[in-house]
Design a protein around this motif. Structure first.
Motif, mmCIF file in Angstrom:
data_model
loop_
_atom_site.group_PDB
_atom_site.id
_atom_site.type_symbol
_atom_site.label_atom_id
_atom_site.label_comp_id
_atom_site.label_asym_id
_atom_site.label_seq_id
_atom_site.Cartn_x
_atom_site.Cartn_y
_atom_site.Cartn_z
ATOM 1 N N THR A 142 -10.492 27.507 -30.293
ATOM 2 C CA THR A 142 -11.744 27.606 -30.868
ATOM 3 C C THR A 142 -12.638 26.934 -30.270
ATOM 4 O OG1 THR A 142 -10.594 28.639 -33.200
ATOM 5 C CG2 THR A 142 -13.252 27.581 -33.154
ATOM 6 N N VAL A 143 -14.405 27.668 -30.166
ATOM 7 C CA VAL A 143 -15.682 26.956 -29.731
ATOM 8 C C VAL A 143 -16.627 26.285 -30.956
ATOM 9 C CG1 VAL A 143 -17.439 26.420 -28.253
ATOM 10 C CG2 VAL A 143 -15.215 27.292 -27.587
ATOM 11 N N TYR A 144 -16.945 25.084 -31.272
ATOM 12 C CA TYR A 144 -17.767 25.169 -31.959
ATOM 13 C C TYR A 144 -19.258 24.697 -31.973
ATOM 14 C CZ TYR A 144 -13.920 24.090 -34.282
ATOM 15 O OH TYR A 144 -12.230 25.030 -35.548
ATOM 16 N N LEU A 145 -20.370 25.276 -32.761
ATOM 17 C CA LEU A 145 -21.444 24.470 -32.335
ATOM 18 C C LEU A 145 -21.788 23.798 -33.732
ATOM 19 C CD1 LEU A 145 -24.418 24.984 -30.733
ATOM 20 C CD2 LEU A 145 -24.433 27.243 -31.289
ATOM 21 N N LEU A 197 -21.421 26.610 -36.664
ATOM 22 C CA LEU A 197 -20.511 28.173 -36.034
ATOM 23 C C LEU A 197 -19.818 28.210 -35.312
ATOM 24 C CD1 LEU A 197 -24.162 29.519 -34.434
ATOM 25 C CD2 LEU A 197 -23.272 29.772 -36.746
ATOM 26 N N SER A 198 -18.629 28.943 -35.419
ATOM 27 C CA SER A 198 -16.918 28.966 -34.885
ATOM 28 C C SER A 198 -17.242 30.556 -34.137
ATOM 29 C CB SER A 198 -16.531 28.549 -35.780
ATOM 30 O OG SER A 198 -16.650 27.908 -36.619
ATOM 31 N N CYS A 199 -16.389 30.104 -33.362
ATOM 32 C CA CYS A 199 -16.139 31.142 -32.175
ATOM 33 C C CYS A 199 -14.856 31.122 -31.624
ATOM 34 C CB CYS A 199 -16.368 31.493 -30.530
ATOM 35 S SG CYS A 199 -16.753 32.180 -29.135
ATOM 36 N N ALA A 200 -14.033 31.857 -32.366
ATOM 37 C CA ALA A 200 -12.459 32.374 -32.159
ATOM 38 C C ALA A 200 -12.408 33.503 -30.950
ATOM 39 C CB ALA A 200 -11.936 32.332 -33.669
ATOM 40 N N ALA A 201 -11.081 32.812 -30.057
ATOM 41 C CA ALA A 201 -10.528 34.166 -29.053
ATOM 42 C C ALA A 201 -8.803 33.790 -29.427
ATOM 43 C CB ALA A 201 -11.138 32.867 -27.847
ATOM 44 N N SER A 202 -9.361 35.879 -29.578
ATOM 45 C CA SER A 202 -8.044 36.259 -29.669
ATOM 46 C C SER A 202 -7.348 36.924 -28.544
ATOM 47 C CB SER A 202 -7.897 36.581 -30.988
ATOM 48 O OG SER A 202 -8.638 37.696 -31.003
ATOM 49 N N GLY A 203 -6.426 37.785 -28.695
ATOM 50 C CA GLY A 203 -5.925 39.258 -27.535
ATOM 51 C C GLY A 203 -5.159 38.117 -26.755
#
Length: 126
Positions: free
Chosen positions: A78-81, A20-26
């Protein structure tokens, strides 16, 4: 405003893997703690893993220790799991979360996080 967007969920057989990926934006924000939570049907949301951002120290729920790994790519924001040896009981919607203020050494509570993604479904078939 800060957005967290998860991706990488899907259907996998028991024993398989997903990342899983978690991308931060803004807007740019300080990250003190990043976490992954999950919610299975009919159950409360529970923590899976977390990372103290400055130190890189990681934390895991007992149910996933040795199977899941939380990691990050600073350049990609990005953070991954990484999830290995998946089991049917890992089936859930997985959420990424971030804390913007100095944390209190409490990584497992939902209330400690300021921002949440919309979730990504992970289904593990037996």
């Amino acid at each position: 405003q800060v957005q967290l967007v998860e991706s990488g969920g899907g259907l996998v057989q028991a024993g398989g893997s997903l990342r899983l990926s978690c991308a931060a934006s803004g807007r740019t924000f300080s990250r003190y703690l990043m976490g992954w939570f999950r919610q299975a049907p009919g159950k409360e949301r529970e923590v899976v893993a977390a990372m103290a951002w400055s130190s890189g120290i990681t934390f895991y729920a007992d149910s996933v220790k040795g199977r899941f790994t939380i990691s990050r790519d600073n350049a990609k924001n990005t953070v991954y799991l990484q999830m290995n040896s998946l089991r049917p009981e890992d089936t859930a919607v997985y959420y990424c979360a971030a804390r913007e203020t100095p944390w209190r050494n409490i990584w497992s509570r939902e209330s400690e996080y300021d921002y949440w993604g919309q979730g990504t479904q992970v289904t593990v078939s037996s």
